[in-house]
Scaffold this active site. Structure first.
Site, PDB file in Angstrom:
ATOM      1  N   SER A   1     131.378 -35.159  75.896  1.00 23.98           N
ATOM      2  CA  SER A   1     132.419 -34.552  76.710  1.00 23.98           C
ATOM      3  C   SER A   1     131.960 -34.556  78.145  1.00 23.98           C
ATOM      4  CB  SER A   1     132.713 -33.120  76.255  1.00 23.98           C
ATOM      5  OG  SER A   1     131.600 -32.297  76.489  1.00 23.98           O
TER       6      SER A   1
ATOM      7  N   HIS B   1     122.016 -34.517  73.464  1.00 25.79           N
ATOM      8  CA  HIS B   1     122.866 -33.991  72.380  1.00 25.79           C
ATOM      9  C   HIS B   1     122.026 -33.660  71.142  1.00 25.79           C
ATOM     10  CE1 HIS B   1     126.957 -34.742  74.060  1.00 25.79           C
ATOM     11  NE2 HIS B   1     126.321 -35.682  74.757  1.00 25.79           N
TER      12      HIS B   1
ATOM     13  N   ASP C   1     124.220 -41.004  75.009  1.00 30.07           N
ATOM     14  CA  ASP C   1     125.063 -40.583  76.128  1.00 30.07           C
ATOM     15  C   ASP C   1     124.616 -39.249  76.703  1.00 30.07           C
ATOM     16  OD1 ASP C   1     125.968 -39.543  73.546  1.00 30.07           O
ATOM     17  OD2 ASP C   1     127.522 -38.525  74.710  1.00 30.07           O
ATOM     18  N   GLU C   2     125.015 -39.018  77.934  1.00 29.50           N
ATOM     19  CA  GLU C   2     124.914 -37.716  78.600  1.00 29.50           C
ATOM     20  C   GLU C   2     123.546 -37.052  78.462  1.00 29.50           C
ATOM     21  OE1 GLU C   2     129.475 -36.118  78.597  1.00 29.50           O
ATOM     22  OE2 GLU C   2     128.394 -35.900  76.708  1.00 29.50           O
ATOM     23  N   ALA C   3     122.490 -37.837  78.624  1.00 31.21           N
ATOM     24  CA  ALA C   3     121.129 -37.285  78.589  1.00 31.21           C
ATOM     25  C   ALA C   3     120.738 -36.880  80.009  1.00 31.21           C
ATOM     26  CB  ALA C   3     120.161 -38.322  78.008  1.00 31.21           C
TER      27      ALA C   3
END
Length: 808
Positions: A2, A441, A513-515
Site C-alpha cells: 500500500s 513487510h 516492495d516498500e522496504a
C-alpha cells in the site's frame, strides 16, 4: 502493499460517474430493435425542446442557471442556492404524455424529493416521493401519465449536504426503450467468432460428454460437474458413444489453433453436436468455459431449473494474448478460509483467469504453516509463525478507527489446506503463485520468531520483549530483516524450500516492495540471496518492481509492476531477460474505489475512483517503454486487504473489474472496445446473480433483466404457487412492477421480492427476485401465465409457464 491513501476525490470525476449512467440510459432508449420485431418510433426526450426554470440559482451564476438541465450537455448543470426548499421544472413545448423521467445528479443530490407534473404550472400532481442514500446517481422514474402534461418538476425536500441541489440533465421521455440488441455475452471476447444461424443445439437428458484423448477426461469431467446441478441430467463422461447430439471434447497434438497449443481451442456448435478441440487440457478447459457462457444463464444454478438448454450454432477459434491472467488475493492482512478461496476461484475461472497469486505474509499476519526441519542451527520454532502471527490481522489505524467493517479475520492454512487450494485451483485451470513478502513487510515473522530480531532488524522489540510488537494498522515500510545475520538466510531458505515443495507451479514470489527502512546495499544483498535460493529450488522468482534493479537470475525472473519506475522494469527485461507481469495500480488495484458512492476504498491511484473503464482502457503491450510485447508475461488484478473482509466484500470490489482485466489479458488489443465490452458484460450480470457472485452494479453498464418460470401442477381450488425467477442487477424490489396475463384472460398484479436488496454502503448486490402467483383455478385444464416485469424507462422482460389443474 500500500501507499498512503488520499481522501481527495475530484468533483469532475464524481460528476462523470453519474453522467455515464445517464448516457447508458439514453443509449438504451435509442438502441436498435431486436431483429424480427416491428419497427417503432425512437423515444424522444421532450425536455430538449422545453423551457427550464428554477426557484433559485447557486451564487446567481450564469453557468448554473436552469437552462443547463435540458441542454443535452452533461458537463453543465443547474445548481440551487443552499436551502432545502428548492425546485427546478421543465415546461414542454407542447402538452404530451410522459412515460418516464431521468434525473442525473452529478454530485449534490437530493436525499428527499418529489417528482410532480402539471397541466398549467399551478396545480401539481405528485408522481412519487423518493428518498435515496447514495450520491452521485441517476434516478429513472416512471410517470406513465394517462393524459398529456405540460410541466414536470423536481421539488426538493432535503439536500445531500450543505450545498444546493445539482442536476446535470433533466430528461423527459415519451416512451420506453426498445428491447436491447441480442448479444452472446462472451467474456473475454474470442479472437474469432462466427454465428452460423439455423437451429441451435439442444442439450437433452441422454446427452453424453465424449472425452477423446487422455487429457480430455479432466475438462470433460469439469463440464459435467458444472452442468449437472441445473439440468438434472446424468451427462456421463465416456470415451466413445453412438448417442445423438453428443458433446465431444478432443485433446491432442494439432487439434487447437496452430501456434497456440498451450491454451488455444476450437469450439464448433451445430444442431447435431458440440465439438471442443484443443492441444492441451487447459485449452479444452478454456473451450468449456466459453460453452458455459453460450448456455442460458440458469445453467449456473445449483438446483434443477426447468429450462430448454440450447446453444447457438457458432464456430469459434480462440487463444489468449498473454499467458498470465492473474488475480492476487491478500490473505495476510485479513484471512480467507479455504471455502472462501474456492468461491473466489469459482467466480474468476469462468473468465479464463489462470493464475492465483496468494499474498501469504505481511506485517499484519502469517498464513502458511511450516514444519520444523531436521537441521535447524538457529533453533527456530517454525510453528510460532502461525500460532503467534496466524492470530494477528488488521485491527485499527493509528487514530484508533476500525479498519474496514469489522476486525481483520485471523487464521492460517495448514499444509493440507494449502494442498487443497492448489488442487482446486488446478481443476479450475489456475496455477498458484505463493508470495512470502520480504525483506520488508516482515513484521509478522519478526513478531513470531525471537531469533530473527537481531541488531539490524526493525522494528525493535519493546523493553523486556524478545520480538517486535504486532501491527494491526495499515502502516508499511517500517520493517526489515537483518542482512548481516546468518539467521535471516537460514530462515528464508527454509521457508522457501518448504513452500517450493508444496507448490507444483513454477513460481515463487518474494515480494521485495516498500522496504523503506532497508538501505540499498542491505536490500540488494538480501534480495540477491533470496532470488538465488529460488533459482536453486528449480523455480522462477517473482517480485514487485522495486526488485527490478537487483541481479535477477538471467532469463528466469518475473518483475511484477505496480507503481513507480518503469525504466528499471524495462532494463530488467532487456538486460536480464526478465518477463513482466503488469498490475499498475490505476488499472488493476481493486481496493481502490470504483465509484465515489462507496464509503470505503482508496483514491490515490487515480486521483479519485478507478472505474471499470480505467481497468479496461489500457494496453499492456505498450505500458512499459522500450520492451517487446513478448517480454510481457501478462496482467494481474490485485486485491489488498487493508479494509476488505470476507469473500463477499472481495467479490464486490473485484467484479466486474476483474472481468475487464481478464479481457485485457486475453483479447487482441485491436479487437477490444469498451462500449462493446459493456454490452457483453450487461448480459453476464444475470449469470453472476445466479451464481451468487456479489458484484458491483457499475453505473455505465445497462444491466439486463432476465426471467424464467417454473411450471406447476395443482388441484382445482388450490393456490397455484406458480413461481418466476427474475434477475435484475442493481434494481430494488420497488423499482420493478410485475403482472401476469393468463391464457383465460385474467391479469394479476404481483410483487417481486428479494432476499437481499442492493446497497452500495453495505457492499452488496441484490439477489434474484421471486414472483409468485397464488391464483386458484375453478376448473381443470392447462393454463399459461406470461409474466411481464417492467422498470422505469426500459422495455419489459417476459417469461411464460404453465399450470396443470386437476380435478379434486
Amino acid at each position: 502493499m500500500s501507499i498512503p491513501r488520499s481522501r481527495h476525490t475530484t468533483g469532475s470525476r464524481r460528476r462523470l460517474i453519474a453522467a455515464k449512467l445517464a448516457m447508458v440510459i439514453a443509449a438504451s432508449l435509442l438502441a436498435p430493435l431486436t431483429s424480427g420485431t416491428q419497427a417503432m418510433a425512437a423515444p424522444v426526450n421532450l425536455a430538449r425542446t422545453g423551457t427550464a426554470t428554477a426557484s433559485s440559482v447557486e451564487l446567481d451564476r450564469a453557468d448554473f442557471v436552469a437552462a443547463q438541465v435540458n441542454d443535452g450537455d452533461r458537463n453543465t448543470r443547474w445548481s440551487s442556492k443552499y436551502q432545502d426548499d428548492n425546485w427546478v421544472q421543465v415546461r414542454l413545448a407542447s402538452a404530451a404524455r410522459v412515460d418516464h423521467v431521468a434525473l442525473t445528479w452529478p454530485n449534490a443530490c437530493a436525499r428527499d424529493f418529489t417528482l410532480q407534473t402539471s397541466t398549467d404550472g399551478t396545480v401539481w400532481t405528485t408522481v412519487t416521493r423518493l428518498q435515496r442514500d447514495t450520491c452521485p446517481r441517476t434516478d429513472v422514474i416512471a410517470v406513465n401519465s394517462s393524459q398529456p402534461v405540460s410541466y414536470v418538476r423536481m421539488q426538493g425536500h432535503q439536500r445531500w449536504a450543505g450545498y444546493g441541489y445539482s442536476i446535470s440533465e433533466f430528461e423527459i421521455w415519451d416512451t420506453t426503450a426498445p428491447a436491447p440488441t441480442p448479444s452472446l455475452g462472451l467474456l473475454p471476447k474470442p479472437v474469432s467468432l462466427a454465428q452460423n444461424g439455423g437451429t441451435p443445439y439442444t442439450l437433452n437428458p441422454n446427452t453424453p460428454i465424449v472425452a477423446v484423448g487422455a487429457q480430455a477426461t479432466a475438462p470433460a469431467t469439469y463440464l459435467a460437474g458444472q452442468l449437472r446441478p441445473a439440468t438434472g441430467y446424468g451427462l456421463p463422461v465416456v470415451t466413445q458413444s453412438t448417442a445423438p447430439a453428443p458433446i465431444v471434447i478432443e485433446v491432442g497434438a494439432g487439434k487447437g489453433p496452430a501456434g497456440h497449443a498451450a491454451e488455444g481451442y476450437r469450439l464448433v456448435v451445430t444442431t447435431a453436436k458440440v465439438q471442443i478441440s484443443a492441444d492441451t487440457a487447459n485449452g479444452a478447459l478454456n473451450g468449456v468455459q466459453t460453452l458455459r457462457q453460450l448456455l442460458p444463464q440458469w445453467v449456473e444454478s445449483d438446483t434443477v431449473v426447468n429450462a430448454t438448454w440450447t446453444v447457438p450454432a457458432v464456430t469459434i477459434s480462440d487463444y489468449p494474448r498473454f499467458a498470465h491472467r492473474g488475480m492476487m488475493l491478500d490473505v495476510a492482512r485479513s484471512f480467507y478460509p479455504v471455502n472462501e478461496i474456492k468461491a473466489y476461484i469459482d467466480g474468476a475461472a469462468q473468465y479464463k483467469i489462470n493464475r492465483l497469486h496468494l499474498h501469504l505474509t505481511d506485517d499484519q499476519g502469517w498464513r502458511i504453516a511450516l514444519d520444523n526441519p531436521a537441521s535447524n542451527p538457529a533453533g527456530i520454532d517454525y510453528g510460532l509463525l502461525t500460532t503467534v502471527s496466524g492470530r494477528t490481522a488488521m485491527t485499527y489505524n493509528d487514530s484508533g478507527q476500525l479498519m474496514g467493517t469489522e476486525l481483520g479475520v485471523t487464521g492460517f492454512y495448514t499444509k493440507a489446506d494449502y494442498a487443497e487450494i492448489v488442487r482446486y485451483a488446478g481443476v479450475n485451470g489456475m496455477t498458484v503463485i505463493p508470495e512470502i513478502d520480504m525483506p520488508g513487510h516482515t513484521n509478522a515473522a519478526l513478531h513470531a520468531i525471537p531469533q530473527l530480531n537481531t541488531a539490524g532488524a526493525q522494528p525493535k522489540p519493546a523493553p523486556g520483549q524478545r520480538t517486535a510488537p504486532a501491527n494491526g494498522t495499515g502502516n508499511v515500510g517500517y520493517s526489515t530483516f537483518d542482512s548481516a545475520s546468518t539467521t535471516t538466510y537460514e530462515f528464508v531458505t527454509q521457508v522457501l524450500t518448504q513452500i517450493a515443495a508444496m507448490t507444483p507451479g513454477p513460481y515463487l514470489h518474494i515480494g521485495g516492495d516498500e522496504a523503506h527502512v532497508t538501505s540499498h546495499t542491505n536490500y540488494t544483498t538480501m534480495v540477491d540471496a533470496f532470488t538465488a535460493t529460488v533459482a536453486s529450488l528449480g523455480k522462477t522468482v517473482v517480485g514487485w518492481n522495486e526488485y527490478a534493479g537487483t541481479t535477477l537470475p538471467r532469463d528466469n525472473a518475473v518483475v511484477q509492476y505496480w507503481n513507480g519506475d518503469r525504466t528499471a522494469v524495462a532494463n530488467a527485461a532487456t538486460g536480464r531477460g526478465a518477463r513482466v507481469v503488469l498490475s499498475p495500480a490505476a488499472h488493476t488495484y481493486v481496493p481502490q474505489k470504483q465509484d465515489s458512492r462507496q464509503p470505503l476504498g482508496g483514491t490515490w491511484a487515480c486521483g479519485g475512483p478507478c472505474g471499470l473503464d480505467r481497468h479496461y482502457n489500457w494496453d499492456p503491450g505498450t505500458f512499459i517503454p522500450n520492451i517487446a510485447e513478448t517480454s510481457v508475461l501478462g496482467v494481474e488484478s490485485a486485491l489488498w486487504g487493508e479494509f476488505i473482509r470476507r469473500v463477499g466484500q472481495a467479490q464486490y470490489y473485484s467484479f466486474p473489474r476483474l472481468i475487464a482485466t481478464a479481457e485485457v489479458g486475453w483479447t487482441p488489443q485491436a479487437q477490444r472496445d469498451y462500449a462493446d465490452f459493456t454490452i457483453r458484460l450487461s448480459v453476464a450480470g444475470g449469470r453472476l446473480t445466479v451464481e451468487g457472485v456479489n458484484f458491483f452494479p457499475t453505473a455505465d453498464v445497462a444491466w439486463r433483466k432476465q426471467a424464467i418460470g417454473r411450471s406447476a401442477a395443482v388441484v382445482v381450488g388450490a393456490p397455484a404457487g406458480a413461481t418466476w425467477t427474475v434477475t435484475a442487477p442493481g434494481f430494488r424490489s420497488t423499482d420493478l412492477a410485475a403482472s401476469v396475463t393468463w391464457s383465460d384472460g385474467r391479469v394479476e398484479a404481483l410483487t417481486p421480492t428479494a432476499t437481499r436488496e442492493p446497497s452500495i454502503p453495505a457492499m452488496q448486490i441484490n439477489s434474484a427476485f421471486t414472483v409468485v402467483s397464488r391464483r386458484t383455478f375453478g376448473s381443470p385444464g392447462t393454463y399459461t401465465g406470461t409474466l411481464s416485469v417492467r422498470s422505469a424507462g426500459l422495455a419489459p422482460v417476459q417469461a411464460a409457464l404453465s399450470v396443470t389443474v386437476r380435478a379434486t
